[in-house]
Design a protein around this motif. Structure first.
Motif, mmCIF file in Angstrom:
data_model
loop_
_atom_site.group_PDB
_atom_site.id
_atom_site.type_symbol
_atom_site.label_atom_id
_atom_site.label_comp_id
_atom_site.label_asym_id
_atom_site.label_seq_id
_atom_site.Cartn_x
_atom_site.Cartn_y
_atom_site.Cartn_z
ATOM 1 N N MET A 198 0.969 27.433 -26.234
ATOM 2 C CA MET A 198 1.297 26.668 -27.428
ATOM 3 C C MET A 198 1.536 27.613 -28.607
ATOM 4 O O MET A 198 2.272 27.297 -29.526
ATOM 5 N N GLN A 218 3.491 19.526 -31.097
ATOM 6 C CA GLN A 218 2.725 20.212 -30.062
ATOM 7 C C GLN A 218 2.423 19.285 -28.888
ATOM 8 O O GLN A 218 2.463 19.706 -27.738
ATOM 9 N N ALA A 219 2.115 18.021 -29.201
ATOM 10 C CA ALA A 219 1.818 17.078 -28.123
ATOM 11 C C ALA A 219 3.028 16.917 -27.211
ATOM 12 O O ALA A 219 2.903 16.901 -25.985
ATOM 13 N N SER A 220 4.204 16.813 -27.828
ATOM 14 C CA SER A 220 5.416 16.657 -27.035
ATOM 15 C C SER A 220 5.711 17.932 -26.248
ATOM 16 O O SER A 220 5.978 17.888 -25.041
ATOM 17 N N THR A 221 5.634 19.064 -26.919
ATOM 18 C CA THR A 221 5.857 20.348 -26.243
ATOM 19 C C THR A 221 4.855 20.521 -25.110
ATOM 20 O O THR A 221 5.197 21.007 -24.031
ATOM 21 N N GLY A 222 3.618 20.106 -25.376
ATOM 22 C CA GLY A 222 2.557 20.255 -24.384
ATOM 23 C C GLY A 222 2.787 19.456 -23.116
ATOM 24 O O GLY A 222 2.152 19.698 -22.096
ATOM 25 N N SER A 267 0.996 18.428 -34.982
ATOM 26 C CA SER A 267 0.382 18.068 -33.703
ATOM 27 C C SER A 267 1.299 17.149 -32.894
ATOM 28 O O SER A 267 1.202 17.105 -31.670
ATOM 29 N N PHE A 268 2.201 16.411 -33.561
ATOM 30 C CA PHE A 268 3.158 15.595 -32.805
ATOM 31 C C PHE A 268 4.119 16.494 -32.014
ATOM 32 O O PHE A 268 4.417 16.229 -30.854
ATOM 33 N N PHE A 289 2.604 8.889 -30.032
ATOM 34 C CA PHE A 289 3.951 8.850 -30.597
ATOM 35 C C PHE A 289 4.238 7.446 -31.123
ATOM 36 O O PHE A 289 3.632 6.476 -30.668
ATOM 37 N N PHE A 337 -5.457 16.659 -28.565
ATOM 38 C CA PHE A 337 -5.623 17.263 -29.887
ATOM 39 C C PHE A 337 -6.776 16.652 -30.671
ATOM 40 O O PHE A 337 -7.359 15.646 -30.290
ATOM 41 N N ASP A 362 3.107 15.855 -39.173
ATOM 42 C CA ASP A 362 2.040 16.698 -38.648
ATOM 43 C C ASP A 362 2.512 17.455 -37.403
ATOM 44 O O ASP A 362 3.111 16.878 -36.503
#
Lengths: 292, 250
Positions: B52, A173-177, A170-171, B96, B90, A168
């Motif tokens: 983003m 994006q979460a890290s980039t974020g 979103s993983f 993670f 999100f 997904d």
């Protein structure tokens, strides 16, 4: 009213027919596999013994064991893995995480697909031309292993790519974020999540490598070599080629018939073990990175 | 000065003109809810605020977005630093595949913080900020996947807070959660408001009404109106807004 009933009956009849056909076909496939396995087990079981697995072939390959062929196959698998896994995984990461959609990506993808469609005997010829002759490795485990590595490279790339694609976004994006770079995201988040599926693909490709005959024909395989290789520059025997030899061109084909089935059985068991291992590892690592 | 200011922003996915001339401003320490039907551009707008959308090929932006008076799309703006300052949570909880502790520590480590004491202190503080400490303090080394969905989402908020942002973007943060977990997150928003400027995309009208100070209504890529939440939900200026919040379309 009556019309509707008729229609419903018609539907259920055609549905039943379709289901029956589908299930018969599925069972036929299973049956076919069982028959092949049973055939080889019955024919080959007789020669399987500790000596068969651990001894050199004797008496024009009609007696003794297949130990050097087992060792040769394992060496070839090892060399091809060392070559194909890092290159394939990195290529897949590049394609899936870095390259933008566009013609470059399309070309790489198309080429990878084409590579997967090249007949294995062509890989054999190419391996002979490049590794054996041009690079001067001679008939050797190195030349054969690299050839097998080339053969399996598209498989490695594709399975790794599929595993990366399944994650997904979103993983990422979460890290980039959080301010992570692309490489940090890829190496610390994306890759660990994809790992269980990647490793499964890799091990399945081992099964493929260990059974290939054509690529090793001109690059490594020895007809008869009753000693173990001492380095990657040695020639070696290998299970699929050994099987071919004693089944078609041995000194006494009739006398070595049982040995041929025994060799086939060992080869199948090796592939089976690697498949089971793939499943076990996927489950083990899958638990660690379980998605909800 | 406004914390976040958007001036005449147009945004394109390739040929698709996704946002039309958006201008709006948000004050520090407020909660702004972005509402509107699916595909109206509210999530796209949210994702502009921490760049983003840079991750998507073929996008283009016109206009200016200022945070603390600085244009975040300026050539001299470092996107990594920006994202440290503008945290994001999100729709689905997405911890993670690491331990609870490592999840929160991740943002610190990728930003080059190596001092163990600092990391530990920030991880603990962040988990306390999201009111998760009592539930996880004995199992920080356990996998984050062992937590419930609501706990995971609070962990994801803690993960975002650990790098000490000043803005928090939330993209439908409770849409995958049960009502109890949802109300916990909403309570949390009130707490966090004191330190952060929060922008939240939501499909839940009650949530927007309960939890936000201001509400912006998006429709078909346009900002229809933005006002105090109370005003939007009692006497909106625009007919379209009224139709939407009363459920006549959307």
């Amino acid at each position: 009213m009556k019309k509707a009933q008729n229609l419903a009956r018609k539907k259920s009849v055609s549905q039943n027919i379709a289901f029956t056909i589908f299930s018969l076909i599925s069972y036929a496939i299973v049956a076919l596999l069982v028959v092949i396995l049973a055939f080889i087990v019955i024919k080959g079981m007789g020669v399987i013994s500790w000596e068969f697995i651990t001894e050199m072939p004797k008496n024009g390959m009609t007696e003794g064991g297949i130990f050097p062929a087992i060792v040769g196959t394992l060496c070839l698998v090892g060399v091809s893995m060392v070559f194909a896994f890092p290159i394939g995984i990195l290529a897949a990461i590049y394609m899936n995480e870095y390259v933008k959609d566009g013609w470059v990506k399309q070309i790489i993808k198309q080429m990878t697909n084409n590579l997967a469609g090249v007949p294995s005997i062509v890989f054999g010829l190419f391996g002979m031309a490049l590794f054996v002759n041009k690079l001067g490795f001679g008939d050797s485990i190195l030349a054969g292993g690299l050839t097998l590595g080339l053969l399996v490279l598209p498989v490695v790339i594709r399975t790794t790519e599929e595993a990366l694609k399944a994650i997904d976004d979103s993983f990422r994006q979460a890290s980039t974020g959080l301010g992570a770079s692309k490489w940090q995201t890829t190496s610390q988040v994306v890759f660990p999540i994809a790992f269980p599926n990647i490793i499964t693909g890799l091990i399945l490709s081992i099964g493929r490598v260990s059974g290939e005959t054509a690529p090793i024909l001109f690059t490594v395989a020895a007809y008869f070599l009753p000693k173990l290789p001492t380095s990657i520059f040695d020639q070696a025997m290998a299970l699929p080629y050994h099987l071919y030899v004693i089944a078609t061109s041995g000194t006494n084909i009739e006398a070595s018939r049982a040995m041929a089935y025994g060799t086939a059985l060992v080869l199948i068991v090796i592939v089976l073990i690697s498949n089971l291992l793939a499943n076990a590892l996927r489950k083990y690592f899958g638990k660690k990175v379980k998605m909800n | 000065m406004h914390k976040i200011e958007t001036k005449n922003v147009n945004f394109f996915y390739g040929e698709n003109h996704a946002l039309h001339d958006i201008s709006l401003a948000m004050k520090a320490n407020t909660i702004t809810a972005l509402i509107g039907p699916s595909g109206c551009g509210k999530s796209t707008y949210l994702r502009l605020l921490n760049r983003m959308n840079d991750l998507i090929d073929g996008t283009r932006l016109e206009g200016e977005i200022l945070i603390d008076g600085e244009n975040i799309y300026d050539k001299n703006t470092n996107a990594y630093d920006l994202r440290k300052n503008v945290g994001m949570v999100f729709q689905k909880p997405n911890p993670f595949p690491k331990s609870i502790f490592e999840n929160v520590a991740y943002g610190l480590k990728v930003n080059g913080i190596t001092d163990k004491a600092v990391i530990e202190e920030r991880v603990h503080t962040s988990i306390q900020q999201v009111a998760l400490w009592d539930e996880v303090k004995d199992k920080l080394k356990k996998s984050a996947f062992e937590l419930s969905g609501g706990q995971q989402q609070r962990l994801c908020i803690a993960r975002a807070l650990a790098v000490q942002p000043s803005v928090l973007l939330m993209d439908e943060p409770t849409s995958a959660l049960d009502p109890i977990s949802t109300s916990k997150i909403e309570e949390l928003l009130f707490e966090l408001k004191n330190k952060y400027t929060i922008v939240i995309v939501t499909h839940n009208m009650q949530q927007a009404a309960r939890a936000s100070d201001n509400t912006a209504f998006f429709y078909m890529g346009r900002l229809i109106e933005m006002d105090k939440t109370k005003t939007i939900f009692t006497k909106p200026n625009q007919k379209q807004t009224e139709d939407y919040i009363t459920g006549r379309f959307g």
